[in-house]
Structure formats: C-alpha cells, structure tokens
Design a protein around this motif. Structure first.
Motif, PDB file in Angstrom:
ATOM      1  N   ALA A  48       3.633  13.010 -18.945  1.00  0.00           N
ATOM      2  CA  ALA A  48       3.810  12.013 -17.771  1.00  0.00           C
ATOM      3  C   ALA A  48       2.963  10.862 -18.042  1.00  0.00           C
ATOM      4  N   ILE A  49       1.733  11.040 -18.224  1.00  0.00           N
ATOM      5  CA  ILE A  49       0.893   9.903 -18.521  1.00  0.00           C
ATOM      6  C   ILE A  49       1.385   8.932 -19.482  1.00  0.00           C
ATOM      7  N   GLY A  50       1.903   9.525 -20.622  1.00  0.00           N
ATOM      8  CA  GLY A  50       2.432   8.487 -21.493  1.00  0.00           C
ATOM      9  C   GLY A  50       3.779   7.854 -21.019  1.00  0.00           C
ATOM     10  N   SER A  51       4.525   8.450 -20.265  1.00  0.00           N
ATOM     11  CA  SER A  51       5.789   7.870 -19.841  1.00  0.00           C
ATOM     12  C   SER A  51       5.240   6.706 -18.617  1.00  0.00           C
ATOM     13  N   LEU A  52       4.177   6.841 -17.825  1.00  0.00           N
ATOM     14  CA  LEU A  52       3.631   5.732 -16.989  1.00  0.00           C
ATOM     15  C   LEU A  52       3.004   4.707 -17.651  1.00  0.00           C
ATOM     16  N   ASN A  53       2.264   5.038 -18.869  1.00  0.00           N
ATOM     17  CA  ASN A  53       1.651   3.837 -19.377  1.00  0.00           C
ATOM     18  C   ASN A  53       2.803   3.029 -20.089  1.00  0.00           C
ATOM     19  N   LYS A  66      10.442   9.095 -10.395  1.00  0.00           N
ATOM     20  CA  LYS A  66      11.472  10.033 -10.762  1.00  0.00           C
ATOM     21  C   LYS A  66      12.363   9.448 -11.937  1.00  0.00           C
ATOM     22  N   ILE A  67      12.599   8.261 -11.907  1.00  0.00           N
ATOM     23  CA  ILE A  67      13.377   7.850 -12.816  1.00  0.00           C
ATOM     24  C   ILE A  67      12.760   7.844 -14.241  1.00  0.00           C
ATOM     25  N   LEU A  68      11.394   8.076 -14.406  1.00  0.00           N
ATOM     26  CA  LEU A  68      10.590   8.118 -15.555  1.00  0.00           C
ATOM     27  C   LEU A  68      10.945   9.533 -16.187  1.00  0.00           C
ATOM     28  N   GLN A  69      10.778   9.630 -17.616  1.00  0.00           N
ATOM     29  CA  GLN A  69      10.882  10.802 -18.258  1.00  0.00           C
ATOM     30  C   GLN A  69       9.700  11.502 -18.014  1.00  0.00           C
ATOM     31  N   ASN A  70       9.942  12.827 -17.990  1.00  0.00           N
ATOM     32  CA  ASN A  70       8.743  13.938 -17.463  1.00  0.00           C
ATOM     33  C   ASN A  70       8.195  14.036 -16.250  1.00  0.00           C
ATOM     34  N   PHE A  71       8.971  13.141 -15.262  1.00  0.00           N
ATOM     35  CA  PHE A  71       8.560  13.345 -13.845  1.00  0.00           C
ATOM     36  C   PHE A  71       9.248  14.002 -13.163  1.00  0.00           C
ATOM     37  N   GLY A  72       9.032  15.311 -12.601  1.00  0.00           N
ATOM     38  CA  GLY A  72       9.909  16.295 -12.180  1.00  0.00           C
ATOM     39  C   GLY A  72       9.531  16.067 -10.562  1.00  0.00           C
ATOM     40  N   ASP A  73      10.184  16.970  -9.700  1.00  0.00           N
ATOM     41  CA  ASP A  73       9.893  17.162  -8.402  1.00  0.00           C
ATOM     42  C   ASP A  73       8.430  17.422  -8.140  1.00  0.00           C
ATOM     43  N   GLY A  74       7.863  18.534  -9.002  1.00  0.00           N
ATOM     44  CA  GLY A  74       6.541  19.117  -8.682  1.00  0.00           C
ATOM     45  C   GLY A  74       5.714  17.841  -8.683  1.00  0.00           C
ATOM     46  N   ILE A  75       5.511  17.140  -9.716  1.00  0.00           N
ATOM     47  CA  ILE A  75       4.611  16.063 -10.208  1.00  0.00           C
ATOM     48  C   ILE A  75       4.777  14.899  -9.122  1.00  0.00           C
ATOM     49  N   LYS A  77       5.632  15.534  -6.096  1.00  0.00           N
ATOM     50  CA  LYS A  77       5.119  15.738  -4.717  1.00  0.00           C
ATOM     51  C   LYS A  77       3.765  15.712  -4.696  1.00  0.00           C
ATOM     52  N   ILE A  78       2.991  16.015  -5.630  1.00  0.00           N
ATOM     53  CA  ILE A  78       1.570  16.099  -5.660  1.00  0.00           C
ATOM     54  C   ILE A  78       1.049  14.504  -5.781  1.00  0.00           C
ATOM     55  N   LEU A  79       1.792  13.590  -6.515  1.00  0.00           N
ATOM     56  CA  LEU A  79       1.487  12.171  -6.116  1.00  0.00           C
ATOM     57  C   LEU A  79       1.692  11.822  -5.024  1.00  0.00           C
ATOM     58  N   ASP A  80       2.611  12.151  -4.342  1.00  0.00           N
ATOM     59  CA  ASP A  80       2.877  11.603  -2.885  1.00  0.00           C
ATOM     60  C   ASP A  80       2.035  12.253  -1.807  1.00  0.00           C
ATOM     61  N   GLN A  81       1.446  13.340  -2.201  1.00  0.00           N
ATOM     62  CA  GLN A  81       0.517  13.896  -1.219  1.00  0.00           C
ATOM     63  C   GLN A  81      -0.995  13.271  -1.436  1.00  0.00           C
ATOM     64  N   LYS A  82      -0.885  12.943  -2.693  1.00  0.00           N
ATOM     65  CA  LYS A  82      -2.571  12.242  -2.994  1.00  0.00           C
ATOM     66  C   LYS A  82      -2.494  10.823  -2.534  1.00  0.00           C
ATOM     67  N   LEU A  83      -1.099  10.143  -2.665  1.00  0.00           N
ATOM     68  CA  LEU A  83      -0.926   8.788  -1.954  1.00  0.00           C
ATOM     69  C   LEU A  83      -0.978   8.767  -0.601  1.00  0.00           C
ATOM     70  N   GLN A  84      -0.771   9.756   0.134  1.00  0.00           N
ATOM     71  CA  GLN A  84      -0.776   9.634   1.585  1.00  0.00           C
ATOM     72  C   GLN A  84      -2.051   9.951   1.953  1.00  0.00           C
ATOM     73  N   ARG A  85      -2.894  11.071   1.415  1.00  0.00           N
ATOM     74  CA  ARG A  85      -4.397  10.972   1.615  1.00  0.00           C
ATOM     75  C   ARG A  85      -5.169   9.827   1.291  1.00  0.00           C
ATOM     76  N   TYR A  86      -4.763   8.879   0.367  1.00  0.00           N
ATOM     77  CA  TYR A  86      -5.653   7.830  -0.046  1.00  0.00           C
ATOM     78  C   TYR A  86      -5.248   6.787   0.863  1.00  0.00           C
ATOM     79  N   LEU A  87      -4.059   6.681   1.548  1.00  0.00           N
ATOM     80  CA  LEU A  87      -3.891   5.753   2.597  1.00  0.00           C
ATOM     81  C   LEU A  87      -4.331   5.918   3.878  1.00  0.00           C
ATOM     82  N   LYS A  88      -4.441   7.187   4.296  1.00  0.00           N
ATOM     83  CA  LYS A  88      -5.208   7.704   5.497  1.00  0.00           C
ATOM     84  C   LYS A  88      -6.725   7.314   5.553  1.00  0.00           C
ATOM     85  N   GLU A  89      -7.219   7.804   4.242  1.00  0.00           N
ATOM     86  CA  GLU A  89      -8.678   7.286   4.011  1.00  0.00           C
ATOM     87  C   GLU A  89      -9.047   5.838   4.062  1.00  0.00           C
TER      88      GLU A  89
END
Length: 625
Positions: A48-53, A66-75, A77-89
């Motif tokens: 996933a890091i390689g695809s994002l780079n 999700k349009i990127l290769q190797n990005f599934g629902d699980g990854i 979801k985790i990134l969305d949770q971290k993003l919501q926590r980042y915006l809240k802080e």
C-alpha cells in the motif's frame, strides 16, 4: 548573441514528495509495528505504501484511496479512523496534505525504518544496541497458536483426542477427521463461505507447513508431529480451563493476528484487512471473529455406540452434540433417489425424458447429479432449516444407502460386452463400497434378436452376472417398468430406514463392511457419505500400483476380477511377481507358479493355462507370438 548557459550535470530536479504525507506516515507506522511483531500483514502495508508513493494527486479522505492497488476496506477504514482523530485534535480546518510542524517527514528512503515503534523502547534499547547490534530491541516472534474454534484449532484437538484413546490407530483419514473436527469449528470444513474460496480444511496446509501435522500414505493419513502434540496439549489445557472459568485462560488460545490487532489499535474490535487484498491462505483461515458458544466436551473421544447415550446426566448435552455430529437420528433425514445425469441427457432424449416424467408422475423425490459409478442410488439427506438472512439454506449431510443400480438395455449390454466395459463396470460396482449392487435389465421385447451378438450370449451374460458375480438382477420390459421398480424401491427404503439411526463411517476403515444391520432389526446402521463415495468411484483418478496391476491382469481373456484379486493377495505388484519368477528353478516351474492359487467362493485353482499366459506376458523377451 547571448552566451550559452553552462550544462548542468546530474539530476535536474528532485523527485516530487508524496502529496499525501499524513497517510504515508500512518501507513509507515502500521507497517513498522506489524514488522516488529513479526506479522505478515507488514507486506500488505508495504504494498500500500508503494502504491501511495506512486499516486501524484492529493486525497481528501481514505475512501478515495480505494482506487489504488492494495488498498482494501480494512486499510481504508483504519486510515479514516486516524484522519477523524487527527481532525478532532487539530481542528476541522487542519491541513491534511502537509505534516504538522516538528513531525518527522516520511521520506522515500527511510520507508523501511522502524523509528515510530523504536521510540517506545528508546531507553531500554539504548544499552542493547551498544552491546549486541541493531536487532536487540525487537520483540521475540510469538509462537503460532490457532484461534479458538478455527480450522487449525479443531484439527489439532481432534487428532490429539483421538491419539489419547487406548488402542487407537494413531492417525485419521480426511473424511473422519473432518466429521469429528466440525463440532469444534465455527466454519464449515467442506463448504466455503459466500465470497470466499477457503474452507476450514484449508488451514491443514498451514499446520503441515509449520510441522504440526504430518500427512502420509494414499489415501492420506493425518497424524500429529512432536511439535503438534505439544501444541495440542496446550490447547487441551486451555479448553479444560475454559470450562472452569470462561475468562481464565482465554488469552492463551487467541490467535496471533487477533492479539496483535488489538495491541496495534488499542481496542478489542478487529478489522479484516484482507477483504479486498490478496493474502495468503493462513491469514484467511486464522483471522476469524471469536463467537461465544458452549464449549464441547474436552475428554478423550469414545466411539459412538449404538444408542449414543451418556451415563452421566450432567454431560448429556455435550454427548448429544457429539452423537449428532457423527450420525443422523430418525426423523432428521429423508430418503432421496439420485439419478445419474447421463440417464436424463444425450442419446435418445425422448426415451430418457420418459423415465423422468414417470418418476414425477409417481411422486418420487429424486435429484439428478453426476454419479461416477452406477445409474441410480439412494441417499439419506439431513433436513436443514433455512437460516434467516442467508440466500441459500445450509447444505445438509448426505449418507449413501447400501443400494446401487446399474441400468442396462439389451443394446447397451451388447455394446458394453463387445468393448469390455461390462466386466470393468462389474468390477467397479463391487469396489464402490455399497453392499447391495443391482443390475436393472430392460429386455425391450424382441430387440435382442437383431443385435451383433446372439441373444443366447446376452442371456448367458445376465445369468453369469447373477450366479457367478453375485449381483441381484431385476428384469423389466421397458422404461415404464423401470420407473415403477425405482418407485417401489424408494418407498421400500423409506420405510426400511425410517426408524434407523444412521452413523457415518469411512470406507477406508477396515472391518466396516459386510454387516446387515437392516435385516437384523437393529436400531442403527453405518453408511458412507456421498462425497466420499463419489470421490472413491472416480474412474480416472490417481491409482496405486496395486490398482493398475489389477487392471492389467483383467485384460487377459478369462481372468475375472475374483481371479485378479486372488493373484494380488499373493503378489501385490508386478515387481513382487517378477521377483517370484526369478526365484523359480526352471521354466516349467515359472509357468505353473500361479496355477495353484485359489479364487472365489468355491476356492478353485487358477489353472495352468492362465498361469502360463500371465508368465508369457511378463517374462517373454520381444514380441509375443
């Protein structure tokens, strides 16, 4: 004219940095944590890091990734949770395409660093790094422990409990292992879940790869290795402790993936990171959500007896569950006629459809399917209620009754005798594992008088099938009488088995055949499953040397299946036969080597003529005269 600009050597401009540094930073942290714990999910994060780079555009949220290769629902979801926590802080207007001030920038070169996870143990690792090298601060890789009620867990416990039975054979065949392990597993060993190609049995390959289970022989025999025995003993102890206190030792039997997921994300909720990603079979099998349900009895398993009743009233529930897993009780199954699809398609379609219409007119419940041997048989199918919310009802178990019918028209009988199929079919029917093989012969009036073989030859073949080969032969005139006979048989078997407890047995086990439970009036009888029966009857499956040798011998004129079986009792392979020929002192002794072998019920000698023919084939140099 202006002066030419000096040539600039080297790279003209630096590579553009990733436009999504926050997502890159979080993925790097997740990967480093997984790598430190020895989890294989680190490779998914790395992809996933390689695809994002490589992606040149900024992302507004994780769902766009999700349009990127190797990005599934699980990854995502985790990134969305971290993003919501980042915006809240940092506030809803915080920039998401740049890192906060003072945060280390995740460059392309140090994607493989373990900096985020090594910060936790900086004080403790300082001394280790000085004395012992760079890997001293990493955690020790945890041992493999299958998750409770997963496929690997059930297989290990089942093999362990079977090995603890006094006088046990020390191994289990696939069918009996699946049947016994199913009650300890939440997932089916034979039917994959919707949207998945894996069953609980897929975890056996992981156990074999990790040297916990050993697979030998053909048919396959499964047994525990020394490492598997030690792990199974640990699981058994945890199972015993779970009965005393449900919360006692649950942590010890948790899977590698579940425990690490909780540590990484700070909570008990699990996120399936393999929903849309390619991953290995082990991760698919062991990453199951735990469910609360009553635990099964952990004492060594005893063989199911005729009634299956427990002497201890306190264990009646567990014993009832164990009994139900191995048998079908009266009233829990229905008798179904199975028709080979060849009997309904191809050839004279009008005549074959007439059989189906007659069965429907007579009100017979039948199922058209592929049968690898025989044309008709009956199964006891378990009655299974549909599950609310599921598209398809669960698949009920099917046990094959001991009656199988091969249907022959006179023209078909004539053709099979000419091309040799008739003898081979009788041989396969005898070896199919069912005790009541039957031939249904349609005489079709005077049609036999116009065939390529004389009618007397056909009648003699029918009599030989009944008298010599021991088959029951039923003669009928046409398709309508065949359908009537199948209807009567279906109703007879329904009444015969209505009060019987059907116990599933394996055809691979010796000493399970030849008993006539239904005639003796006992309350139970042992039958094989349809899946095992149909697999064992495959015509072109991989064969052993003994089976190929038997088929070779049956190509001799006058050498029947009984005679071939008698030879195999003395010489199971061509090598053993040739070795015996070499030990003979003279040619005459070699020619008579097989003549005194007795075969069949009457124990007649094989004879010198047939013995000489076999010797000439296997020992003559060059072409046979």
């Amino acid at each position: 004219m202006p002066a030419a600009e000096p040539v600039r050597l080297g790279r003209k401009r630096a590579l553009p940095s990733c436009p999504n540094p926050l997502f890159l930073k979080w993925l790097t942290e997740l990967r480093d944590e997984a790598k430190e714990k020895g989890l294989k999910i680190q490779y998914t994060y790395q992809k996933a890091i390689g695809s994002l780079n490589k992606y040149p555009l900024p992302l507004q949220n994780a769902k766009e990734a999700k349009i990127l290769q190797n990005f599934g629902d699980g990854i995502c979801k985790i990134l969305d949770q971290k993003l919501q926590r980042y915006l809240k802080e940092n506030g809803p207007d915080a920039p998401i395409h740049s890192l906060p001030e003072g945060a280390p920038r995740p460059g392309r070169q140090d994607n493989n660093s373990l900096a985020p996870s090594r910060k936790k143990n900086a004080a403790g690792d300082q001394g280790k790094d000085k004395g012992g090298g760079g890997g001293g601060g990493r955690k020790k890789k945890r041992d493999y422990i299958p998750q409770k009620r997963s496929g690997g867990y059930a297989v290990l416990l089942t093999l362990y409990r079977q090995s603890q039975i006094p006088g046990s054979k020390g191994y289990m065949f696939k069918m009996e292992l699946q049947a016994e392990a199913q009650r300890l597993c939440d997932k089916s060993f034979t039917v994959p879940d919707l949207g998945s190609k894996y069953t609980a049995w897929s975890s056996v390959s992981t156990l074999i790869q990790k040297n916990f289970v050993m697979k030998t022989h053909n048919p396959a025999r499964y047994s525990l290795t020394e490492e598997g025995l030690a792990l199974a003993q640990r699981l058994e102890c945890v199972e015993q402790g779970t009965k005393d206190g449900p919360e006692g030792d649950r942590e010890e039997a948790r899977s590698e993936g579940e425990g690490d997921a909780e540590e990484a994300h700070g909570g008990p909720g699990l996120v399936d990171l393999t929903a849309s990603d390619d991953d290995d079979e082990e991760k698919e099998e062991d990453r199951l959500h735990p469910t609360e349900r009553p635990t099964c009895e952990a004492s060594p398993r005893r063989d199911v007896d005729g009634m299956g009743l427990s002497e201890n009233p306190q264990n009646s529930h567990a014993t009832s569950r164990k009994f139900n897993a191995a048998c079908l009780l009266p009233g829990t199954y229905e008798i179904i006629l199975c028709v080979d699809f060849i009997e309904t398609t191809g050839g004279s379609s009008h005549r074959k459809q007439e059989l189906v219409k007659e069965l429907q007119r007579n009100g017979v419940t039948f199922d058209v399917r592929k049968l690898n041997v025989g044309d008709f048989l009956w199964v006891a199918r378990e009655k299974v209620a549909p599950v609310p919310g599921q598209l398809r009802a669960p698949t009920g178990r099917e046990l094959v009754l001991d009656y199988i019918i091969e249907r022959k028209r006179m023209d078909d009988l004539c053709g099979s005798i000419i091309d040799g199929r008739f003898r081979e079919q009788k041989f396969r029917l005898k070896r199919c594992g069912l005790r009541r093989p039957c031939y249904l012969v349609e005489e079709c009036g005077s049609a036999a008088s116009h065939l390529s073989l004389p009618e007397t030859t056909l009648q003699q073949a029918i009599v030989n099938t009944q008298v010599v080969d021991g088959f029951f032969v039923k003669r009928v005139q046409d398709v309508r009488e065949s359908a009537a006979y199948l209807t009567v048989m279906t109703r007879y078997l329904t009444k015969l088995y209505q009060n019987c407890t059907l116990i599933c047995r394996s055809r691979e086990l010796e000493g399970d055949g030849g008993s006539d439970e239904e005639e003796g009036g006992t309350a139970s009888c042992s039958l094989i499953s349809f899946a095992e029966f149909n697999y064992g009857a495959i015509k072109n499956k991989c064969q052993t040397v003994r089976e190929v040798f038997a088929r070779q011998l049956m190509q001799f004129s006058g050498l029947s299946g009984d005679k071939a079986a008698a030879i195999l009792e003395h010489y199971s392979t061509p090598h053993s036969l040739l070795t015996a020929y070499k030990k003979c002192a003279s040619e005459a002794e070699k020619e008579k080597l097989l003549s005194s072998i007795r075969y069949g019920k009457l124990k007649r000698n094989l004879g010198p003529a047939l013995s000489r023919t076999v010797y000439q084939l296997y020992c003559t140099q060059g072409a046979l005269s």
